[in-house]
Design a protein around this motif. Structure first.
Motif, short mmCIF file in Angstrom:
data_model
loop_
_atom_site.label_atom_id
_atom_site.label_comp_id
_atom_site.label_asym_id
_atom_site.label_seq_id
_atom_site.Cartn_x
_atom_site.Cartn_y
_atom_site.Cartn_z
N SER A 143 24.51 -15.66 -12.85
CA SER A 143 23.33 -14.81 -12.70
C SER A 143 22.79 -14.99 -11.29
O SER A 143 22.66 -16.11 -10.80
N GLY A 144 22.52 -13.87 -10.65
CA GLY A 144 22.07 -13.93 -9.27
C GLY A 144 22.34 -12.62 -8.58
O GLY A 144 22.58 -11.60 -9.23
N ARG A 176 28.23 -20.63 -11.13
CA ARG A 176 27.35 -20.57 -9.96
C ARG A 176 28.19 -20.15 -8.76
O ARG A 176 29.34 -20.56 -8.64
N ASP A 177 27.60 -19.38 -7.88
CA ASP A 177 28.42 -18.87 -6.77
C ASP A 177 28.99 -19.99 -5.89
O ASP A 177 30.10 -19.87 -5.38
N GLY A 202 30.13 -14.31 -2.19
CA GLY A 202 29.63 -13.93 -0.87
C GLY A 202 30.51 -14.58 0.19
O GLY A 202 30.90 -15.74 0.06
N ASN A 229 29.60 -15.68 2.89
CA ASN A 229 28.90 -16.87 3.39
C ASN A 229 29.33 -18.12 2.63
O ASN A 229 29.62 -19.15 3.23
N GLU A 230 29.41 -18.02 1.28
CA GLU A 230 29.84 -19.19 0.49
C GLU A 230 31.31 -19.49 0.74
O GLU A 230 31.72 -20.65 0.80
N SER A 283 26.13 -6.60 -1.78
CA SER A 283 25.46 -7.87 -1.47
C SER A 283 25.56 -8.22 0.01
O SER A 283 25.88 -9.34 0.38
N LYS A 284 25.26 -7.22 0.83
CA LYS A 284 25.30 -7.46 2.28
C LYS A 284 24.06 -8.24 2.70
O LYS A 284 22.95 -7.93 2.26
N CYS A 285 24.25 -9.23 3.51
CA CYS A 285 23.12 -10.02 4.02
C CYS A 285 23.57 -10.71 5.29
O CYS A 285 24.73 -10.61 5.68
N TYR A 338 23.73 -24.13 4.79
CA TYR A 338 25.05 -23.75 5.35
C TYR A 338 25.41 -24.64 6.54
O TYR A 338 25.58 -24.13 7.66
N SER A 370 17.62 -10.87 4.16
CA SER A 370 17.97 -9.46 4.01
C SER A 370 16.86 -8.59 4.56
O SER A 370 17.05 -7.88 5.53
N SER A 397 27.45 -11.18 6.18
CA SER A 397 28.19 -11.41 4.94
C SER A 397 28.15 -10.21 4.01
O SER A 397 27.23 -9.40 4.05
P1 ATP Z 1 23.71 -19.57 -7.85
O1 ATP Z 1 22.71 -19.93 -8.89
O2 ATP Z 1 24.87 -18.82 -8.45
O3 ATP Z 1 24.13 -20.71 -6.99
P2 ATP Z 1 22.29 -18.63 -5.51
O4 ATP Z 1 20.82 -18.77 -5.74
O5 ATP Z 1 23.00 -19.61 -4.67
O6 ATP Z 1 23.00 -18.47 -6.94
P3 ATP Z 1 21.90 -15.80 -4.92
O7 ATP Z 1 20.54 -15.81 -4.33
O8 ATP Z 1 22.08 -15.24 -6.29
O9 ATP Z 1 22.59 -17.24 -4.83
O10 ATP Z 1 22.86 -15.03 -3.91
C1 ATP Z 1 24.23 -14.91 -4.14
C2 ATP Z 1 24.88 -14.31 -2.92
O11 ATP Z 1 24.37 -13.00 -2.71
C3 ATP Z 1 24.61 -15.05 -1.61
O12 ATP Z 1 25.51 -16.11 -1.39
C4 ATP Z 1 24.80 -13.95 -0.59
O13 ATP Z 1 26.17 -13.72 -0.34
C5 ATP Z 1 24.25 -12.74 -1.32
N1 ATP Z 1 22.81 -12.55 -1.02
C6 ATP Z 1 21.86 -13.49 -0.93
N2 ATP Z 1 20.66 -12.97 -0.67
C7 ATP Z 1 20.85 -11.65 -0.59
C8 ATP Z 1 19.99 -10.55 -0.36
N3 ATP Z 1 18.70 -10.72 -0.17
N4 ATP Z 1 20.52 -9.33 -0.38
C9 ATP Z 1 21.82 -9.14 -0.60
N5 ATP Z 1 22.69 -10.16 -0.82
C10 ATP Z 1 22.22 -11.38 -0.82
#
Ligand code: ATP
Ligand code: MG
Length: 286
Positions: free
Chosen positions: A12-13, A52-53, A71, A73-74, A91-93, A120, A161, A180
């Motif tokens: 979820s995310g 989790r990502d 992503g 980035n990850e 999910s561009k950021c 990071y 973003s 990313s």
């Molecule tokens: P998890 O609980 O799975 O570890 P997380 O909190 O690390 O989740 P998310 O915030 O859900 O991660 O973001 C997941 C991915 O989505 C990020 O690694 C990035 O690639 C992308 N992302 C992050 N923020 C944004 C944003 N504001 N808009 C678009 N994409 C984003």
């Protein structure tokens, strides 16, 4: 036993919904209700692992999952040995450096000998090394943006973003260090059977992406303008031209890309096209 390809997607995310939407648009049916860890597709040899990502690159590298959506980035941060199969465009950021709003920014030298909080550390360390800047990297796993406010670090490096989270924490974005988007990754040693399933999945993803990047266009044109109008409409091979019931007029059908859409429409109107209809394309096989 029939081979099944196992895909890791975020539980979820910010990646979850778009990842599952893409798979659904590929015509693959599955249920993901009830916060389950796993699920199987009903009409395609695909099994889901919801994670989790942060864990996705590692699970794919180890072969616990065969492929994954994560992503970039990850992917780059975790430095795992997996192949990037396809960029997915959602999910561009960006990963950016930010400093307190009140500070003057004169360039990267501002960061010399400063402390930077980030989730990071690897991406940041290689950026700083490339730029010849020596700074202290403080790795923290979440709420990075509060670090300067509580005196933990001078600056941060985090995902941005819109920039509104930065602003509410009294920070300003000064450098983008990484861009990313979601990517499809695969284990490097997939069996030929699994590779075959991956190929089928990629064929469908290509069709979905091409469909959403293109529009079907229908328009009416006077026959004396046909040549000019056809020259503005390349189509997949060439446009379809059908006679209208009204003498001297034809209907032209073609496909145009999303990018050049508005520009083309203007030119078509100037060339004498009328009754222009634009229709979404669900799938497109090139
Ligand atoms: P998890 O609980 O799975 O570890 P997380 O909190 O690390 O989740 P998310 O915030 O859900 O991660 O973001 C997941 C991915 O989505 C990020 O690694 C990035 O690639 C992308 N992302 C992050 N923020 C944004 C944003 N504001 N808009 C678009 N994409 C984003
Ligand atoms: Mg995470």
């Amino acid at each position: 036993m029939n081979t099944i390809l196992r895909i890791a997607v975020q539980k979820s995310g910010r990646l979850s919904e778009s990842s599952l939407d893409l798979i659904r648009e590929c015509g693959i049916r599955f249920s993901n209700g009830g916060g389950k860890l796993m699920s199987s597709a009903q009409n395609f040899p695909l099994e889901f692992l919801f994670l989790r990502d942060d864990d996705i690159p590692g699970y794919v590298a180890d072969g616990v999952a065969d492929i994954g959506i994560v992503g970039e980035n990850e992917l780059v941060e975790k430095e795992k040995d997996v192949s990037l199969v396809k960029r997915l465009g959602f999910s561009k950021c960006r990963l950016s450096l930010a400093i307190p709003k009140s500070e003057n920014y004169e360039g990267l030298k501002n960061f010399e000998s400063k402390s930077i909080a980030t989730s990071y550390p690897n991406i940041l360390a290689s950026f700083l090394q490339k730029e010849g800047i020596k700074a202290d990297i403080h790795e923290i796993s979440g709420s990075v943006e509060i670090a300067p406010g509580i005196g933990l670090a001078d600056a941060i490096c985090d995902i941005v973003s819109s920039g509104s989270t930065l602003l509410t924490n009294g920070l300003k974005e000064v450098e983008v260090i990484f861009k990313s988007e979601a990517v499809l990754v695969a284990n490097n040693t997939l069996s030929p059977e699994k590779n075959e399933i991956l190929k089928q999945l990629l064929f469908r993803i290509d069709a979905v992406q091409a469909g959403s990047n293109n529009k079907y266009i229908l328009l009416n044109a006077p026959n004396d303008k046909l040549d000019l109008i056809i020259s503005l409409l390349p189509g997949m091979k060439s446009p379809t031209v059908l006679p209208l019931a009204t003498a001297g007029w034809s209907s032209i059908h073609s496909v145009i890309t999303e990018d050049e859409f508005w520009e083309r429409i203007q030119k078509l109107r100037q060339a004498g096209a009328e009754g222009i209809l634009i229709v979404p394309i669900e799938k497109m096989i090139l």
